[in-house]
Design a protein around this motif. Sequence first.
Motif, PDB file in Angstrom:
ATOM      1  N   LEU A 127       0.817  -1.221   0.020  1.00 25.23           N
ATOM      2  CA  LEU A 127       0.011   0.142   0.040  1.00 25.23           C
ATOM      3  C   LEU A 127       0.774   1.312   0.024  1.00 25.23           C
ATOM      4  CD1 LEU A 127      -2.824   1.073   0.196  1.00 25.23           C
ATOM      5  CD2 LEU A 127      -2.651   1.339   2.522  1.00 25.23           C
ATOM      6  N   GLY A 128       0.775   1.883  -1.063  1.00 25.45           N
ATOM      7  CA  GLY A 128       1.783   3.088  -1.052  1.00 25.45           C
ATOM      8  C   GLY A 128       0.689   4.542  -1.242  1.00 25.45           C
ATOM      9  N   ILE A 129       1.106   5.331  -0.324  1.00 27.51           N
ATOM     10  CA  ILE A 129       0.350   6.405   0.064  1.00 27.51           C
ATOM     11  C   ILE A 129       1.276   7.839   0.165  1.00 27.51           C
ATOM     12  CG2 ILE A 129       0.312   6.190   2.577  1.00 27.51           C
ATOM     13  CD1 ILE A 129      -2.588   7.107   2.559  1.00 27.51           C
ATOM     14  N   GLY A 130       0.723   8.985  -0.055  1.00 23.10           N
ATOM     15  CA  GLY A 130       1.321   9.929   0.057  1.00 23.10           C
ATOM     16  C   GLY A 130       0.777  11.282   0.543  1.00 23.10           C
ATOM     17  N   ALA A 131       1.308  12.209   0.078  1.00 25.60           N
ATOM     18  CA  ALA A 131       0.606  13.746   0.767  1.00 25.60           C
ATOM     19  C   ALA A 131      -0.130  14.362  -0.385  1.00 25.60           C
ATOM     20  CB  ALA A 131       1.841  14.564   1.486  1.00 25.60           C
ATOM     21  N   SER A 132      -0.402  13.727  -1.268  1.00 24.03           N
ATOM     22  CA  SER A 132      -1.512  14.540  -2.268  1.00 24.03           C
ATOM     23  C   SER A 132      -0.827  15.766  -3.067  1.00 24.03           C
ATOM     24  CB  SER A 132      -2.595  14.975  -1.271  1.00 24.03           C
ATOM     25  OG  SER A 132      -3.192  13.957  -0.875  1.00 24.03           O
ATOM     26  N   TRP A 133      -0.055  15.546  -3.967  1.00 21.32           N
ATOM     27  CA  TRP A 133       0.573  16.799  -4.825  1.00 21.32           C
ATOM     28  C   TRP A 133      -0.012  17.371  -5.859  1.00 21.32           C
ATOM     29  CZ3 TRP A 133       1.989  16.561  -9.801  1.00 21.32           C
ATOM     30  CH2 TRP A 133       1.825  15.255 -10.428  1.00 21.32           C
ATOM     31  N   LEU A 134      -0.932  16.757  -6.378  1.00 21.44           N
ATOM     32  CA  LEU A 134      -1.850  17.406  -7.498  1.00 21.44           C
ATOM     33  C   LEU A 134      -2.982  18.352  -7.465  1.00 21.44           C
ATOM     34  CD1 LEU A 134      -1.579  17.435 -10.845  1.00 21.44           C
ATOM     35  CD2 LEU A 134      -2.766  15.300 -10.824  1.00 21.44           C
ATOM     36  N   ARG A 135      -2.838  19.545  -7.043  1.00 18.37           N
ATOM     37  CA  ARG A 135      -3.954  20.045  -6.651  1.00 18.37           C
ATOM     38  C   ARG A 135      -4.996  20.186  -7.475  1.00 18.37           C
ATOM     39  NH1 ARG A 135      -3.848  25.062  -3.036  1.00 18.37           N
ATOM     40  NH2 ARG A 135      -5.771  25.870  -2.995  1.00 18.37           N
ATOM     41  N   GLU A 136      -4.683  20.032  -8.816  1.00 15.60           N
ATOM     42  CA  GLU A 136      -5.740  20.049  -9.788  1.00 15.60           C
ATOM     43  C   GLU A 136      -7.010  19.016  -9.678  1.00 15.60           C
ATOM     44  OE1 GLU A 136      -2.771  20.289 -10.624  1.00 15.60           O
ATOM     45  OE2 GLU A 136      -2.504  21.847 -11.838  1.00 15.60           O
ATOM     46  N   ASP A 137      -6.424  17.775  -9.230  1.00 13.96           N
ATOM     47  CA  ASP A 137      -7.586  16.788  -8.985  1.00 13.96           C
ATOM     48  C   ASP A 137      -8.451  17.250  -7.654  1.00 13.96           C
ATOM     49  OD1 ASP A 137      -6.626  14.965 -10.680  1.00 13.96           O
ATOM     50  OD2 ASP A 137      -5.646  13.741  -9.261  1.00 13.96           O
ATOM     51  N   PHE A 138      -7.944  17.899  -6.780  1.00 10.01           N
ATOM     52  CA  PHE A 138      -8.934  18.513  -5.510  1.00 10.01           C
ATOM     53  C   PHE A 138      -9.666  19.514  -6.072  1.00 10.01           C
ATOM     54  CE2 PHE A 138      -5.326  16.176  -3.639  1.00 10.01           C
ATOM     55  CZ  PHE A 138      -5.896  15.377  -2.470  1.00 10.01           C
ATOM     56  N   ASP A 139      -9.043  20.596  -6.403  1.00 12.85           N
ATOM     57  CA  ASP A 139      -9.987  21.708  -7.237  1.00 12.85           C
ATOM     58  C   ASP A 139     -11.223  21.129  -8.232  1.00 12.85           C
ATOM     59  OD1 ASP A 139      -8.239  23.381  -5.549  1.00 12.85           O
ATOM     60  OD2 ASP A 139      -7.078  23.806  -7.850  1.00 12.85           O
ATOM     61  N   ALA A 140     -10.769  19.976  -8.870  1.00 11.29           N
ATOM     62  CA  ALA A 140     -11.709  19.681  -9.912  1.00 11.29           C
ATOM     63  C   ALA A 140     -12.973  19.070  -9.050  1.00 11.29           C
ATOM     64  CB  ALA A 140     -11.310  18.839 -10.746  1.00 11.29           C
ATOM     65  N   ALA A 141     -12.525  18.139  -7.960  1.00 10.47           N
ATOM     66  CA  ALA A 141     -13.571  17.627  -7.137  1.00 10.47           C
ATOM     67  C   ALA A 141     -13.986  18.443  -5.892  1.00 10.47           C
ATOM     68  CB  ALA A 141     -13.041  16.313  -6.501  1.00 10.47           C
ATOM     69  N   GLY A 142     -13.777  19.532  -5.929  1.00 10.06           N
ATOM     70  CA  GLY A 142     -14.279  20.359  -4.615  1.00 10.06           C
ATOM     71  C   GLY A 142     -13.772  19.999  -3.235  1.00 10.06           C
ATOM     72  N   ILE A 143     -12.542  19.421  -3.215  1.00 11.54           N
ATOM     73  CA  ILE A 143     -12.148  18.753  -2.023  1.00 11.54           C
ATOM     74  C   ILE A 143     -10.939  19.532  -1.516  1.00 11.54           C
ATOM     75  CG2 ILE A 143     -10.842  16.808  -0.996  1.00 11.54           C
ATOM     76  CD1 ILE A 143     -12.528  15.041  -2.927  1.00 11.54           C
ATOM     77  N   TRP A 144     -10.930  19.879  -0.203  1.00 14.23           N
ATOM     78  CA  TRP A 144     -10.064  20.762   0.550  1.00 14.23           C
ATOM     79  C   TRP A 144      -8.586  20.228   0.198  1.00 14.23           C
ATOM     80  CZ3 TRP A 144      -6.526  19.126   4.501  1.00 14.23           C
ATOM     81  CH2 TRP A 144      -5.812  20.291   5.199  1.00 14.23           C
ATOM     82  N   PHE A 145      -7.429  21.077  -0.124  1.00  6.88           N
ATOM     83  CA  PHE A 145      -6.087  20.659  -0.625  1.00  6.88           C
ATOM     84  C   PHE A 145      -5.290  20.840   0.651  1.00  6.88           C
ATOM     85  CE2 PHE A 145      -2.212  21.242  -2.997  1.00  6.88           C
ATOM     86  CZ  PHE A 145      -2.206  19.979  -3.186  1.00  6.88           C
ATOM     87  N   ARG A 161      -1.091  19.116   4.579  1.00  6.95           N
ATOM     88  CA  ARG A 161      -1.006  17.951   3.895  1.00  6.95           C
ATOM     89  C   ARG A 161      -0.102  16.801   4.503  1.00  6.95           C
ATOM     90  NH1 ARG A 161      -0.540  21.057  -0.421  1.00  6.95           N
ATOM     91  NH2 ARG A 161       1.114  19.952  -1.427  1.00  6.95           N
ATOM     92  N   LEU A 162       0.990  17.333   4.759  1.00  5.87           N
ATOM     93  CA  LEU A 162       1.983  16.483   5.617  1.00  5.87           C
ATOM     94  C   LEU A 162       1.473  15.876   6.926  1.00  5.87           C
ATOM     95  CD1 LEU A 162       5.932  16.647   5.635  1.00  5.87           C
ATOM     96  CD2 LEU A 162       4.416  16.286   7.662  1.00  5.87           C
TER      97      LEU A 162
END
Length: 333
Positions: free
Chosen positions: A106-124, A130-131
């Motif tokens: 299971l690989g997980i990280g601190a969410s670097w691609l802001r465009e995904d969050f903005d498109a989905a309306g999710i807090w970035f 994020r860390l």
Amino acid sequence: MTTSDPTSSPRPFRFAAGGEGNRDEGGARKFVALAQRAEEYGFDTFAIPDHLENQVGPLAALGALSQATSTIRLATTTLAAGLRHPVVLAKEATTIDVLSKGRLELGIGASWLREDFDAAGIWFGTPGERLAQVDEALTILDVLMRGQECTFHGKYYDVEKVVGAPRPRQGPRPPIMVGAGGPRMLAMAAKHADIISVATGSTPDGRLRLSDMTIEKTIERVDVIRQAAGDRFEDIELNWTIATILVTDDRVSTAEMVLSAIDSGFPPNLAKDAELTVDDILSSPYIMLGSFEEIAEQIRTVRERTTMSYVGVFPTQMDAFAPVIPLLREGER
């Protein structure tokens, strides 16, 4: 600057295909065939990224691959912590581990691609937020993926007496991989991860730092992990992903060609924050040039100098890299 201890035995090589270059451009059936080909080539792991653009959903895809493959390990590189609540993710992850008979990483990280969050309306959030969020998520995942009861009250997650289920096939839990490039993320990964993917750092606009592709800067990032991990450093497996593989009988001329391409602004997602030399290109862990034998030797040198042993390549370069795998395995016997 610290290098590996020459008196200690190096960790055996492992090989992964997948990651950020993995896109569902040919449909789900072609995607399954890609994983099956990686298994036939002898890769140890097939990995799926986590973005909202045109690609398969990583967790559903791993469920399918658990049945379509038999030996290759299945990984995410890396899930965006901000898109997935750790309580829900733990259940999905252990289910995949059971279905695959214990093949999940299971690989997980601190969410670097802001465009995904903005498109989905999710807090970035800011990099520091994020860390901290992924730090909390990893704490929760560690407990639930062991099949234990978790109570956790933090800034981002509030969990009360949740029991991890189903119990995973692997014990004590599936390995957790964290992708990290900056010093704070590397230090946090050293606290939680079984595997750390040593990435290049990025600029605020998301471009990769050219300077971080040198062997010297890579050794510095490994030293951050070493210092933060302390006694558990020897238990952490270090991964990196090769960005470019060029099979050639003239390494120097090809390195000069690569430098020329960088100077002309290619690739566009690279931040030219340093002037590299031909020697920098020839020794970089992230750029492999030469014959199959020369590439194998370059990878051995990277392991010797950094202790990194888990080699990743993008799906588009699986065919080019496949002949290198037996050369590196032969040296392990």
